[in-house]
Design a protein around this motif. Structure first.
Motif, PDB file in Angstrom:
ATOM      1  N   VAL A   1      47.610  13.847 -27.262  1.00 46.44           N
ATOM      2  CA  VAL A   1      46.487  14.673 -26.838  1.00 46.44           C
ATOM      3  C   VAL A   1      46.528  14.722 -25.315  1.00 46.44           C
ATOM      4  O   VAL A   1      46.471  13.689 -24.655  1.00 46.44           O
ATOM      5  N   ALA A   2      46.690  15.925 -24.783  1.00 49.53           N
ATOM      6  CA  ALA A   2      46.778  16.086 -23.335  1.00 49.53           C
ATOM      7  C   ALA A   2      45.695  17.037 -22.845  1.00 49.53           C
ATOM      8  O   ALA A   2      45.082  17.755 -23.636  1.00 49.53           O
ATOM      9  N   MET A   3      45.465  16.990 -21.554  1.00 52.34           N
ATOM     10  CA  MET A   3      44.519  17.927 -20.940  1.00 52.34           C
ATOM     11  C   MET A   3      45.154  18.527 -19.711  1.00 52.34           C
ATOM     12  O   MET A   3      45.884  17.838 -18.987  1.00 52.34           O
ATOM     13  N   LEU A   4      44.882  19.788 -19.453  1.00 52.23           N
ATOM     14  CA  LEU A   4      45.254  20.338 -18.163  1.00 52.23           C
ATOM     15  C   LEU A   4      44.358  19.689 -17.113  1.00 52.23           C
ATOM     16  O   LEU A   4      43.222  19.317 -17.393  1.00 52.23           O
ATOM     17  N   GLU A   5      44.913  19.609 -15.917  1.00 53.68           N
ATOM     18  CA  GLU A   5      44.235  18.904 -14.824  1.00 53.68           C
ATOM     19  C   GLU A   5      42.765  19.316 -14.649  1.00 53.68           C
ATOM     20  O   GLU A   5      41.892  18.469 -14.502  1.00 53.68           O
ATOM     21  N   HIS A   6      42.500  20.619 -14.683  1.00 55.91           N
ATOM     22  CA  HIS A   6      41.130  21.080 -14.425  1.00 55.91           C
ATOM     23  C   HIS A   6      40.378  21.491 -15.685  1.00 55.91           C
ATOM     24  O   HIS A   6      39.394  22.226 -15.614  1.00 55.91           O
ATOM     25  N   ALA A   7      40.848  21.052 -16.827  1.00 53.79           N
ATOM     26  CA  ALA A   7      40.094  21.297 -18.061  1.00 53.79           C
ATOM     27  C   ALA A   7      38.986  20.252 -18.165  1.00 53.79           C
ATOM     28  O   ALA A   7      38.984  19.272 -17.422  1.00 53.79           O
ATOM     29  N   TYR A   8      38.042  20.469 -19.052  1.00 53.81           N
ATOM     30  CA  TYR A   8      37.065  19.404 -19.336  1.00 53.81           C
ATOM     31  C   TYR A   8      36.971  19.226 -20.850  1.00 53.81           C
ATOM     32  O   TYR A   8      37.306  20.127 -21.632  1.00 53.81           O
ATOM     33  N   TYR A   9      36.533  18.046 -21.270  1.00 58.63           N
ATOM     34  CA  TYR A   9      36.444  17.720 -22.694  1.00 58.63           C
ATOM     35  C   TYR A   9      35.198  16.849 -22.805  1.00 58.63           C
ATOM     36  O   TYR A   9      35.101  15.817 -22.151  1.00 58.63           O
ATOM     37  N   SER A  10      34.238  17.300 -23.628  1.00 56.49           N
ATOM     38  CA  SER A  10      32.952  16.611 -23.605  1.00 56.49           C
ATOM     39  C   SER A  10      32.274  16.585 -24.973  1.00 56.49           C
ATOM     40  O   SER A  10      32.478  17.469 -25.801  1.00 56.49           O
ATOM     41  N   VAL A  11      31.443  15.594 -25.161  1.00 55.15           N
ATOM     42  CA  VAL A  11      30.697  15.427 -26.406  1.00 55.15           C
ATOM     43  C   VAL A  11      29.669  16.551 -26.577  1.00 55.15           C
ATOM     44  O   VAL A  11      29.299  16.910 -27.692  1.00 55.15           O
ATOM     45  N   ILE A  12      29.233  17.111 -25.476  1.00 44.86           N
ATOM     46  CA  ILE A  12      28.258  18.211 -25.500  1.00 44.86           C
ATOM     47  C   ILE A  12      28.435  18.982 -24.194  1.00 44.86           C
ATOM     48  O   ILE A  12      28.875  18.415 -23.195  1.00 44.86           O
TER      49      ILE A  12
ATOM     50  N   PRO B   1      27.578  20.516 -20.627  1.00 50.30           N
ATOM     51  CA  PRO B   1      26.653  20.012 -19.606  1.00 50.30           C
ATOM     52  C   PRO B   1      25.278  20.676 -19.720  1.00 50.30           C
ATOM     53  O   PRO B   1      24.257  20.003 -19.574  1.00 50.30           O
ATOM     54  N   GLU B   2      25.260  21.961 -20.043  1.00 48.16           N
ATOM     55  CA  GLU B   2      23.974  22.666 -20.182  1.00 48.16           C
ATOM     56  C   GLU B   2      23.169  22.103 -21.353  1.00 48.16           C
ATOM     57  O   GLU B   2      21.960  21.877 -21.249  1.00 48.16           O
ATOM     58  N   GLY B   3      23.855  21.871 -22.475  1.00 52.76           N
ATOM     59  CA  GLY B   3      23.191  21.331 -23.660  1.00 52.76           C
ATOM     60  C   GLY B   3      22.631  19.944 -23.399  1.00 52.76           C
ATOM     61  O   GLY B   3      21.499  19.632 -23.763  1.00 52.76           O
ATOM     62  N   CYS B   4      23.443  19.135 -22.730  1.00 56.03           N
ATOM     63  CA  CYS B   4      23.027  17.765 -22.406  1.00 56.03           C
ATOM     64  C   CYS B   4      21.810  17.780 -21.485  1.00 56.03           C
ATOM     65  O   CYS B   4      20.839  17.056 -21.705  1.00 56.03           O
ATOM     66  N   ALA B   5      21.882  18.641 -20.470  1.00 54.85           N
ATOM     67  CA  ALA B   5      20.768  18.739 -19.522  1.00 54.85           C
ATOM     68  C   ALA B   5      19.486  19.182 -20.234  1.00 54.85           C
ATOM     69  O   ALA B   5      18.406  18.660 -19.980  1.00 54.85           O
ATOM     70  N   GLY B   6      19.648  20.128 -21.155  1.00 58.58           N
ATOM     71  CA  GLY B   6      18.487  20.640 -21.899  1.00 58.58           C
ATOM     72  C   GLY B   6      17.817  19.541 -22.708  1.00 58.58           C
ATOM     73  O   GLY B   6      16.590  19.491 -22.800  1.00 58.58           O
ATOM     74  N   ILE B   7      18.611  18.644 -23.272  1.00 60.58           N
ATOM     75  CA  ILE B   7      18.036  17.600 -24.118  1.00 60.58           C
ATOM     76  C   ILE B   7      17.533  16.413 -23.277  1.00 60.58           C
ATOM     77  O   ILE B   7      16.400  15.983 -23.418  1.00 60.58           O
TER      78      ILE B   7
ATOM     79  N   LEU C   1      28.399  12.876 -17.712  1.00 57.30           N
ATOM     80  CA  LEU C   1      29.165  12.879 -18.968  1.00 57.30           C
ATOM     81  C   LEU C   1      30.610  12.409 -18.808  1.00 57.30           C
ATOM     82  O   LEU C   1      31.276  12.131 -19.799  1.00 57.30           O
ATOM     83  N   LYS C   2      31.097  12.331 -17.571  1.00 55.57           N
ATOM     84  CA  LYS C   2      32.484  11.893 -17.310  1.00 55.57           C
ATOM     85  C   LYS C   2      33.478  12.678 -18.177  1.00 55.57           C
ATOM     86  O   LYS C   2      34.129  12.121 -19.070  1.00 55.57           O
ATOM     87  N   CYS C   3      33.577  13.954 -17.908  1.00 56.37           N
ATOM     88  CA  CYS C   3      34.325  14.829 -18.818  1.00 56.37           C
ATOM     89  C   CYS C   3      35.573  15.456 -18.211  1.00 56.37           C
ATOM     90  O   CYS C   3      36.168  16.352 -18.785  1.00 56.37           O
ATOM     91  N   THR C   4      36.000  15.003 -17.021  1.00 56.57           N
ATOM     92  CA  THR C   4      37.203  15.579 -16.425  1.00 56.57           C
ATOM     93  C   THR C   4      38.458  14.878 -16.951  1.00 56.57           C
ATOM     94  O   THR C   4      38.369  13.815 -17.555  1.00 56.57           O
ATOM     95  N   SER C   5      39.612  15.466 -16.665  1.00 62.28           N
ATOM     96  CA  SER C   5      40.864  14.895 -17.172  1.00 62.28           C
ATOM     97  C   SER C   5      41.065  13.479 -16.632  1.00 62.28           C
ATOM     98  O   SER C   5      41.542  12.594 -17.338  1.00 62.28           O
ATOM     99  N   ARG C   6      40.656  13.269 -15.389  1.00 66.81           N
ATOM    100  CA  ARG C   6      40.813  11.940 -14.807  1.00 66.81           C
ATOM    101  C   ARG C   6      39.939  10.919 -15.540  1.00 66.81           C
ATOM    102  O   ARG C   6      40.376   9.814 -15.856  1.00 66.81           O
ATOM    103  N   ASP C   7      38.691  11.327 -15.827  1.00 62.82           N
ATOM    104  CA  ASP C   7      37.778  10.433 -16.562  1.00 62.82           C
ATOM    105  C   ASP C   7      38.349  10.076 -17.932  1.00 62.82           C
ATOM    106  O   ASP C   7      38.356   8.908 -18.332  1.00 62.82           O
ATOM    107  N   LEU C   8      38.803  11.105 -18.654  1.00 68.46           N
ATOM    108  CA  LEU C   8      39.270  10.863 -20.016  1.00 68.46           C
ATOM    109  C   LEU C   8      40.522  10.008 -20.042  1.00 68.46           C
ATOM    110  O   LEU C   8      40.727   9.218 -20.959  1.00 68.46           O
TER     111      LEU C   8
END
Lengths: 283, 282
Positions: free
Chosen positions: B175-186, B188-194, B209-216
């Motif tokens: 499982v790979a990610m492009l450098e500037h992609a993000y991958y998140s449980v929700i 950011p807008e949805g998370c902020a709303g809740i 949410l720590k959702c950048t490629s570096r975080d993951l």
């Protein structure tokens, strides 16, 4: 943490503590029919309204008493404790939220797992508790479920998972929560391969990442009457499509009609329904 | 002057904030599944339909050739023109999309074709029809089956990795990610709303949410980060394509021919390790 220890060792603490469940006081108002009912009567009926059959919240510990034979429950991985891998902070730090939830509910996290007997049939059982951060799945819930599934596979035990998780995958643990969905599903795939019987029981509410992972993967899927079950929350859907949602949308009855659950089972019948299914399918 | 500009771009793009990363991941000119299909593969034979309800344009699937390898490609498609975007619901798939993906993946496993998944979705579609047709069911089923498909699976998050809708085609050996992609449980807008009770706090949520490629990468959720061309993938599709091709070929070389038992055991253990907790309270 000492309060947690104390509370977890007290059985039935779920029914005694304030908030949720059958509310405190001699009389309570049923959210289903608005009738004023005698609390003792609802409790005697396993937390079900005597007037309209509305199923109140029951804690995971109380579920154990309702479903398992008395004194047969042996808890697994009770010590597993959540951490704060992201240093997550919204309006308050996740760390503080965890401590507050632990003190309030007497649970370390949202799942209770172990083994026990159902009418003398040995089973592995896991229950999520919607009182703890909406019953959401973070690393601890995912790990406890996975270990239970692996043990059930190893010891060839039927597996019962009772879900009460309105929160889906827990946001506060970010991507790690999302990955629990894959982790638990992968464990269930192995369990399935080994021929294990998995009965998934959906209760109010079961949403998001929980509904879209283990809760949906039962060989048999039961649901309590009128539970809210779905992928996206009704508010999210309303915000996206901007039309009135159909009546009864995302209820157990709606799911039965659309073919996603095998049976709607009233709380009073759950134990015998599970026992009967094990007799048909279990080895 | 040009060198200065390049330096500046490099500086900016190496220090993007999480919220800026989300914006780059959503950039309309960013290469999509259809671009990678055209850039990397010698042939693409699209396979339509879930053989149950319909064909969902938010997910593309088909046979493809990349160098000497015959593979199956599955990917979210967001669409380029407004018309195409609407036709594929901006990359938000319905149950028929996931059912199609799984059906084709099972076919690939049956005939020994490795699978390549391009992940690029804001999330699975939230709607009445989606619920009626079993959105939860198909996402769960897809992860469940992918965990045991007897063929190599390579997943790359190319833009947005939006929650269950992304993970539904994200259970792979790599499982790979492009450098500037993000991958998140929700989102950011949805998370902020809740959690913040307002979508306006999306920037804070993206950070939390720590959702950048570096975080993951540091959380042990992804195996590799694929570097993007200077200034992001949207500035140079060809270079991005070349890097993607290199990554896919390297991964295929590594995975093809591995005994299935080992492949599946490694795949299981990879996800099995994910999560952080304490064995007992401190």
């Amino acid at each position: 943490m000492s309060t947690t220890d104390q509370a977890t060792t007290t059985p039935q603490s779920g029914m005694k503590r304030p908030k949720r469940g059958v509310p405190e006081g001699l009389w309570v108002r049923c959210p289903g029919c608005q009738a004023t009912i005698f609390r003792k009567e609802a409790e005697a009926k396993l937390g079900v309204c005597p007037e309209c059959d509305y199923h109140f919240y029951v804690s995971a510990r109380e579920r154990i008493h309702q479903v398992l034979d008395d004194g047969t429950f042996e808890e697994w991985d009770a010590e597993l404790t959540p951490t704060d891998p992201l240093n997550f902070e919204d309006k308050r730090p996740y760390r503080d939220r965890l401590i507050a939830e632990q003190e309030r509910t007497g649970l370390r996290d949202a799942a209770l797992v172990g083994e026990g007997m159902i009418r003398a049939r040995r089973v592995a059982i896991a229950i999520t508790d919607s009182a703890f951060i909406m019953g959401s799945m973070g690393s601890v819930v995912g790990e406890k479920l996975t270990r239970s599934i692996e043990r059930a596979t190893e010891h060839k035990l039927p597996l019962i998972i009772i879900s009460a998780s309105g929160g889906g995958a827990r946001m506060h643990e970010g991507i790690l929560s999302l990955m629990q969905m894959a982790k638990v599903s992968a464990a269930l795939a192995r369990y399935d391969q080994a021929g294990g019987l998995f009965i998934s029981v959906l209760t109010n509410p079961t949403m998001g990442g929980v509904a879209a992972s283990f809760a949906a993967l039962g060989d048999l899927t039961f649901a309590e009457p009128r539970a809210l079950i779905g992928f996206a929350g009704p508010r999210t859907i309303q915000a996206t499509i901007r039309i009135e949602l159909p009546k009864g949308f995302q209820t157990s009855e709606f799911l039965l009609e659309h073919g996603y659950i095998d049976r709607i089972v009233r709380r009073a019948d759950l134990k015998s329904e599970i026992a009967r299914s094990i007799d048909y399918c279990g080895k | 002057m040009r060198r200065e500009l390049a330096e500046l771009k490099k500086k900016i793009y190496s220090g993007l904030s999480p919220w800026e990363t989300v914006q780059v991941a959503r950039h309309p000119d960013r290469p999509m599944t259809s671009d990678y299909l055209a850039l990397l593969f010698d042939e693409f034979v699209e396979l339509f339909g879930d053989k149950f309800f319909g064909d969902d344009r938010a997910i593309r699937a088909g046979f493809a050739k990349i160098d000497q390898y015959k593979v199956l490609v599955v990917g979210h498609q967001k669409g380029k023109t407004l018309q195409e975007r609407q036709a594929c619901n901006f990359g938000c798939a319905h149950p028929e999309g996931y059912r199609k993906a799984l059906g084709k993946m099972k076919l690939a496993a049956k005939y020994g074709l490795p699978i390549i998944c391009f992940i690029d979705t804001p999330g699975a579609y939230p709607g009445v029809g989606a619920e009626e047709r079993g959105q939860s069911q198909v996402i769960a089923q897809s992860m469940f089956e992918m965990a045991r498909l007897k063929t190599p699976i390579i997943c790359v998050v190319i833009g947005e990795g939006g929650s269950g809708g992304a993970l539904a085609i994200g259970v792979g050996d790599k499982v790979a990610m492009l450098e500037h992609a993000y991958y998140s449980v929700i989102s950011p807008e949805g998370c902020a709303g809740i959690l913040w009770k307002s979508g306006q706090f999306a920037e804070q949520a993206a950070k939390a949410l720590k959702c950048t490629s570096r975080d993951l990468s540091s959380l042990g959720v992804i195996d590799d980060v694929i570097e993007e061309p200077l200034g992001g993938a949207h500035r140079d599709h060809h270079q991005m394509g070349a890097r993607m091709k290199m990554y896919l070929l390297k991964s295929l070389r590594e995975l093809v021919g591995m005994p299935f038992e080992k492949l599946l055991e490694n795949r299981y253990q990879k996800f099995r390790r994910m999560g952080q907790f304490l064995e007992r309270p401190l």
